[in-house]
Structure formats: structure tokens, C-alpha cells
Design a protein around this motif. Structure first.
Motif, PDB file in Angstrom:
ATOM      1  N   LEU A   9       0.854  -1.186   0.000  1.00 17.42           N
ATOM      2  CA  LEU A   9       0.000   0.000   0.000  1.00 17.42           C
ATOM      3  C   LEU A   9       0.893   1.240   0.000  1.00 17.42           C
ATOM      4  O   LEU A   9       2.023   1.179   0.490  1.00 17.42           O
ATOM      5  CB  LEU A   9      -0.891   0.034   1.258  1.00 17.42           C
ATOM      6  CG  LEU A   9      -2.018  -1.008   1.355  1.00 17.42           C
ATOM      7  CD1 LEU A   9      -2.593  -0.999   2.770  1.00 17.42           C
ATOM      8  CD2 LEU A   9      -3.112  -0.736   0.335  1.00 17.42           C
ATOM      9  N   PRO A  10       0.416   2.388  -0.499  1.00 17.88           N
ATOM     10  CA  PRO A  10      -0.856   2.662  -1.169  1.00 17.88           C
ATOM     11  C   PRO A  10      -0.863   2.083  -2.595  1.00 17.88           C
ATOM     12  O   PRO A  10       0.161   2.055  -3.265  1.00 17.88           O
ATOM     13  CB  PRO A  10      -0.928   4.179  -1.216  1.00 17.88           C
ATOM     14  CG  PRO A  10       0.159   4.697  -0.327  1.00 17.88           C
ATOM     15  CD  PRO A  10       1.204   3.621  -0.303  1.00 17.88           C
ATOM     16  N   GLU A  11      -2.042   1.651  -3.023  1.00 17.54           N
ATOM     17  CA  GLU A  11      -2.210   1.084  -4.352  1.00 17.54           C
ATOM     18  C   GLU A  11      -2.903   2.089  -5.270  1.00 17.54           C
ATOM     19  O   GLU A  11      -3.780   2.844  -4.847  1.00 17.54           O
ATOM     20  CB  GLU A  11      -3.032  -0.202  -4.275  1.00 17.54           C
ATOM     21  CG  GLU A  11      -3.137  -0.928  -5.590  1.00 17.54           C
ATOM     22  CD  GLU A  11      -3.814  -2.287  -5.480  1.00 17.54           C
ATOM     23  OE1 GLU A  11      -4.024  -2.930  -6.526  1.00 17.54           O
ATOM     24  OE2 GLU A  11      -4.136  -2.706  -4.336  1.00 17.54           O
ATOM     25  N   ILE A  12      -2.492   2.101  -6.516  1.00 21.73           N
ATOM     26  CA  ILE A  12      -3.088   2.977  -7.526  1.00 21.73           C
ATOM     27  C   ILE A  12      -4.221   2.238  -8.237  1.00 21.73           C
ATOM     28  O   ILE A  12      -4.058   1.089  -8.659  1.00 21.73           O
ATOM     29  CB  ILE A  12      -2.040   3.416  -8.573  1.00 21.73           C
ATOM     30  CG1 ILE A  12      -0.992   4.333  -7.938  1.00 21.73           C
ATOM     31  CG2 ILE A  12      -2.698   4.101  -9.764  1.00 21.73           C
ATOM     32  CD1 ILE A  12      -1.468   5.723  -7.609  1.00 21.73           C
ATOM     33  N   PHE A  13      -5.364   2.914  -8.356  1.00 23.84           N
ATOM     34  CA  PHE A  13      -6.501   2.388  -9.104  1.00 23.84           C
ATOM     35  C   PHE A  13      -6.902   3.391 -10.168  1.00 23.84           C
ATOM     36  O   PHE A  13      -6.827   4.601  -9.956  1.00 23.84           O
ATOM     37  CB  PHE A  13      -7.687   2.128  -8.171  1.00 23.84           C
ATOM     38  CG  PHE A  13      -7.420   1.076  -7.126  1.00 23.84           C
ATOM     39  CD1 PHE A  13      -7.569  -0.269  -7.425  1.00 23.84           C
ATOM     40  CD2 PHE A  13      -7.022   1.440  -5.843  1.00 23.84           C
ATOM     41  CE1 PHE A  13      -7.309  -1.240  -6.470  1.00 23.84           C
ATOM     42  CE2 PHE A  13      -6.774   0.472  -4.878  1.00 23.84           C
ATOM     43  CZ  PHE A  13      -6.919  -0.875  -5.189  1.00 23.84           C
ATOM     44  N   VAL A  14      -7.309   2.900 -11.323  1.00 18.37           N
ATOM     45  CA  VAL A  14      -7.804   3.745 -12.408  1.00 18.37           C
ATOM     46  C   VAL A  14      -9.157   3.197 -12.837  1.00 18.37           C
ATOM     47  O   VAL A  14      -9.302   1.981 -13.053  1.00 18.37           O
ATOM     48  CB  VAL A  14      -6.833   3.764 -13.614  1.00 18.37           C
ATOM     49  CG1 VAL A  14      -7.422   4.569 -14.774  1.00 18.37           C
ATOM     50  CG2 VAL A  14      -5.486   4.357 -13.196  1.00 18.37           C
TER      51      VAL A  14
END
Length: 328
Positions: free
Chosen positions: A299-304
């Protein structure tokens, strides 16, 4: 860990008795993770990364990696770009607060409205943009490939270039184009002091002034060489000069010094009288401690957003294909 992400990064103290470099190395091997770092990161992060490069190189490496996890140590849009290219991989960043003033200068809704106002134009967007801006773009460029990609269009093509007005002006000047420019800029490259660089040149008369094209035109006009971060690095390696005044983010000096230990690199100063060099405060948010926690806790994870990803991948893929065709 959710409660520890409220600051935008894993806010957990790193044990003082550990070898942080060894632990980062262990985590990435155990988790099949790859660390990609931008040239503007601090030297310790560059040294531990699997790959260090500019925006084009980071995108190219993300596209071909077989790692399960990509840790992008740079700024937020770089993590987004990696996630767009690799939607099935886990993409992490050490600190979600590591934004980009240039990307921020181009709000997606405003840019989309600007594009709609010029329906007969092809849209070229700099990679320093959000995923939502890329989704309304025809082809993405970096400072490494912008000239060549612009040149690939017919001379009479109507083009929009965003968001960096300085890079757009520079590309217009060297290609003879008249691209319609979005009015954005990078806070780091906007702040170099012409007067201080001229004074440095007097102090170091044998030094070359080398400059990133995101700088203002007066800085470019007094420069001996203008190019992307990777091009600046390559120039210092190949040049027979021994001193360079470097007008870009000072993180690149680490790799320049490693590559040419016998040469001297002088950071070009900003207008701020308290600073001798110009640093991106967003890039400097990433630290070894945050990188350690990022890998440990994933973490932190990137989301699109999936709909945005499906549109944004098209101009990125076009950039990668054109870059490969052009040998970049």
C-alpha cells in the motif's frame, strides 16, 4: 492498515535496528516486485531501484515487466500511467501525496471542454497528465519523443498540445508548427532564474548550460543544449566539457555524477533566494522509509477507473508504438 493510510502513505515507524536496503531487497524478491524510480528521486532511492529513467523509459519498462507488483517511485501520474499500461498488475506508490503541478494545471473537465471546442484538432498530451486527460487524447508524448511524434503528423495538421506551454512553445519553435497550446506549466521549471544562471556562467565560463524544454524561453535561448532528462544525461556523458550548469530538477545530478565522476555539475538556481538548487517538493515526498512500508504492506495502491483506463491506454499505446518505430 486502512487507518494508517489517512496521511496518504503507510504511517508506521520503521524499526531502527533493521537494514532497510536489505529488507526492501528481500521484499521485492519474495513478492516478485519491481521498483521503478524517476531521475528526480533522491539518490538513495535511485540506487536501490531496479530501473531508473525518465517518463518514457518508465512507461516502456512498465509495459514489458513480468513482475506481479510495480512500485513506481516518482509522482502520482507515473503510477497511473503504469496502471493504465498494466491493469492486471498491482501498482504501488510510496506516497499518494506526490502529485504534479503540471498535471494539476490541466483539470480533466476543463481540458475535455477545450478539446470539444476544437473538434478538427488532433490532441497531443504530455505524459504529465492525469488518466482522465489521457482519455481524451489522441497520442501521449514525453519530452524525449515530443518533437519526433509531432513531426510524424502532416505539416498542415491542426494540433492541440497540452498541458505544458513552455514545452509546446519549444516544439513549435523547432518544428515550425503552430500548435494550439494549453496554458499549463511545471512549478520547478518555471522558477529558474535567468539572472542567476547568467551570473553562474560568468563564474564558470567553460561550463555548458543544459536545459529541459519545460523551462521558459529566455532560459532556453541562453542554453548550449536543450533536451529531455535522459537526453541531458546522455549529453553530459558524451560531451568533452568538464562543467555543466544544469537547468532541470536537481535529482538528475546524482546519475550525472555517477556516470561522469570526473565532471562537475552545478544546479541552476531558482528565483527563490534561499535555494541554491531547484527541487520538486512532490518528488521529495518519497523516502526510503515510505518505500519500505509500501513494499511491506503493499500500500498505497493505484486504481484507475476501468472506463477511463480503456480510453487512456490508446494514446499511450500509440506513443509506445511510435517511439519503437522511431528508435526511441
Amino acid at each position: 492498515m486502512t487507518q494508517n493510510l489517512s496521511a496518504g502513505y503507510i504511517n508506521v515507524p520503521v524499526p531502527k535496528d533493521i537494514d532497510i536496503k536489505a529488507e526492501i531487497d528481500r521484499f521485492r524478491k519474495e513478492k516478485n516486485a519491481v521498483i521503478l524510480a524517476h531521475y528526480y528521486q533522491t539518490g538513495d532511492i535511485q540506487d536501490i531501484a531496479d530501473f531508473v529513467g525518465d517518463s518514457l523509459a518508465l512507461a516502456q519498462w512498465a509495459a514489458k515487466t513480468d513482475a506481479d507488483i510495480i512500485v513506481l517511485s516518482g509522482v502520482h501520474f507515473m503510477g497511473e500511467t503504469a496502471k493504465i499500461i498494466c491493469p492486471d498488475k498491482k501498482v504501488l506508490v510510496p506516497d499518494l501525496n506526490a502529485g504534479c503541478s503540471l498535471a494539476d494545471s490541466c483539470p480533466a473537465d476543463d481540458f475535455a471542454a477545450f478539446v470539444r471546442q476544437h473538434p478538427d484538432h488532433t490532441v497531443i498530451s504530455y505524459v504529465n497528465t492525469t488518466a482522465a486527460v489521457k482519455a481524451v487524447t489522441d497520442v501521449v508524448v514525453t519530452s524525449t519523443n515530443a518533437k519526433q511524434i509531432v513531426d510524424s503528423f502532416p505539416e498542415d495538421a491542426k494540433l492541440i498540445f497540452g498541458p505544458d506551454r513552455n514545452l509546446g512553445n519549444y516544439i513549435n519553435s523547432i518544428t515550425g508548427r503552430n500548435m494550439l497550446l494549453w496554458d499549463g506549466a511545471c512549478h520547478v521549471h518555471e522558477q529558474f532564474s535567468l539572472e542567476k544562471i547568467v551570473n553562474l556562467k560568468k563564474e564558470y565560463p567553460e561550463a555548458e548550460v543544459i536545459t529541459h524544454p519545460e523551462c521558459k524561453q529566455p532560459i532556453i535561448h541562453i542554453s548550449d543544449f536543450v533536451g529531455s532528462t535522459a537526453a541531458l544525461l546522455k549529453h553530459t556523458i558524451n560531451s568533452d566539457k568538464k562543467q555543466f550548469i544544469v537547468a532541470t530538477e536537481s535529482g538528475i545530478l546524482h546519475e550525472m555524477q555517477k556516470s561522469s565522476p570526473d565532471k562537475e555539475f552545478i544546479p541552476a538556481p531558482p528565483n527563490d533566494s534561499t535555494c541554491a538548487c531547484n527541487e520538486c517538493n512532490f518528488m521529495r515526498l518519497n523516502t526510503m522509509e515510505k518505500l519500505y512500508n509500501c513494499l511491506k504492506y503493499e500500500l498505497p495502491e493505484i486504481f484507475v477507473d476501468e472506463a477511463i483506463q480503456k480510453e487512456a491506454i490508446k494514446p499511450i499505446r500509440r506513443m509506445l508504438e511510435l517511439s519503437a518505430k522511431l528508435g526511441l
